[in-house]
Design an enzyme around this catalytic site. Structure first.
Site, PDB file in Angstrom:
ATOM      1  N   LYS A  67      66.682  28.001  14.286  1.00 40.87           N
ATOM      2  CA  LYS A  67      65.526  28.874  14.536  1.00 40.87           C
ATOM      3  C   LYS A  67      64.345  28.511  13.631  1.00 40.87           C
ATOM      4  O   LYS A  67      64.465  28.498  12.396  1.00 40.87           O
ATOM      5  CB  LYS A  67      65.940  30.320  14.305  1.00 40.87           C
ATOM      6  CG  LYS A  67      64.922  31.370  14.718  1.00 40.87           C
ATOM      7  CD  LYS A  67      65.542  32.755  14.538  1.00 40.87           C
ATOM      8  CE  LYS A  67      64.633  33.863  15.040  1.00 40.87           C
ATOM      9  NZ  LYS A  67      65.279  35.194  14.878  1.00 40.87           N
TER      10      LYS A  67
ATOM     11  N   CYS B 242      65.082  34.155  19.961  1.00 43.98           N
ATOM     12  CA  CYS B 242      64.480  35.464  19.717  1.00 43.98           C
ATOM     13  C   CYS B 242      62.979  35.418  19.380  1.00 43.98           C
ATOM     14  O   CYS B 242      62.147  35.241  20.258  1.00 43.98           O
ATOM     15  CB  CYS B 242      65.282  36.174  18.622  1.00 43.98           C
ATOM     16  SG  CYS B 242      65.133  37.979  18.637  1.00 43.98           S
TER      17      CYS B 242
ATOM     18  N   GLU C 128      72.061  35.791  20.257  1.00 40.74           N
ATOM     19  CA  GLU C 128      71.782  35.302  18.900  1.00 40.74           C
ATOM     20  C   GLU C 128      72.817  35.847  17.906  1.00 40.74           C
ATOM     21  O   GLU C 128      73.249  36.997  18.014  1.00 40.74           O
ATOM     22  CB  GLU C 128      70.383  35.762  18.486  1.00 40.74           C
ATOM     23  CG  GLU C 128      69.955  35.357  17.093  1.00 40.74           C
ATOM     24  CD  GLU C 128      68.602  35.941  16.710  1.00 40.74           C
ATOM     25  OE1 GLU C 128      68.036  35.467  15.709  1.00 40.74           O
ATOM     26  OE2 GLU C 128      68.117  36.872  17.388  1.00 40.74           O
TER      27      GLU C 128
END
Length: 259
Positions: A111, A145, A42
């Protein structure tokens, strides 16, 4: 179909895109000889230098996409290029790009879940589309994540047919046990493969866990990294996911009338 997947975990130079690109290119050069798919962490170009993202963000992701297309095609490898900070329409997103081995961008995912504990919501905007895509005919998904803490979000992708989840992260060392437990659980409950690439090293505020993982649909860990930089590699038989889903028909037994 069998693929060899490599997660390229490394210590991200804080706020230094040129240094990080050099490091990624070096790892890709070495590992593309051994793998079909490479996965990056990430925010691998900038790290969590959130206060400077307005200066560091890639306008419309153009530089990242250009680099990705060239790199994937040059090395003849599918590339799940982690995520980068992208500026669009006055907002900055944490965005993952995926390219196939021909150099074609097959997916862009920003995200969806921002991690307030690390102040992401103060500097980033949340995405609003899912991470589902097909890579060379393989139904897959890209996630970032904190997304792994939302099992209903993962299920949205696997009910569409994804049997391989790619996850890029900067997961902190103090929650290493959560990283491993959550990923194994997501693999078991969704009967899918997981290739999860975390970063190593530290920044001014955090130490990161490394321990990238490749997990099979039974929840067995096929490969696991340490806290050191390097490739975490395993071969996966992609037909195994469908075989497990037939053996224990979780998806056929979903109670869509109740949830």
């Amino acid at each position: 179909m069998k693929w060899t997947i490599s997660c390229l975990q490394f210590d991200i130079a804080y706020g230094n895109p040129s240094e990080n690109i050099k490091k990624a290119e070096s790892l890709i050069e070495k590992e593309s000889k051994h793998a079909d798919v490479l996965v990056l962490p990430e925010l691998w170009t900038t790290g969590y230098d959130l206060t400077n993202l307005d200066l560091l963000a890639d306008d419309d992701g153009l530089a990242a996409q250009s680099w990705l297309k060239k790199t994937a095609k040059t090395h003849g490898v599918h590339l799940v290029a982690g995520s980068v900070a992208v500026r669009k329409g006055g907002h900055i997103y944490n965005t993952m790009y995926i390219a196939d081995k021909e150099g074609k961008i097959v997916k862009e995912y920003s995200k969806a879940h921002l991690f307030q504990l690390m102040d992401e919501h103060l500097y980033l905007s949340a995405g609003s589309s899912d991470g589902y895509f097909e890579l060379d005919g393989v139904k897959s998904s890209g996630l970032i994540c904190y997304d792994i803490r939302f099992p209903e979000w993962i299920r949205k992708h696997t009910t569409k047919g994804a049997n391989l989840l790619f996850i890029s992260a900067e997961w902190p060392l103090p929650r290493l046990d959560h990283w491993k437990s959550l990923l194994v659980a997501r693999a078991i409950e969704n009967q899918c493969f997981i290739a999860a690439c975390n970063c190593t090293g530290s920044n001014p505020d955090n130490e990161f866990a490394g321990h990238s993982l490749i997990i099979d649909p039974w929840g067995r860990i096929l490969a696991e990294g340490s806290k050191e930089e390097g490739a975490v590699r395993a071969e996966v038989d992609l037909e195994e996911s469908e075989a497990v889903r037939k053996q224990i028909p979780v998806f056929a037994d979903l109670r869509k009338d109740l949830y």
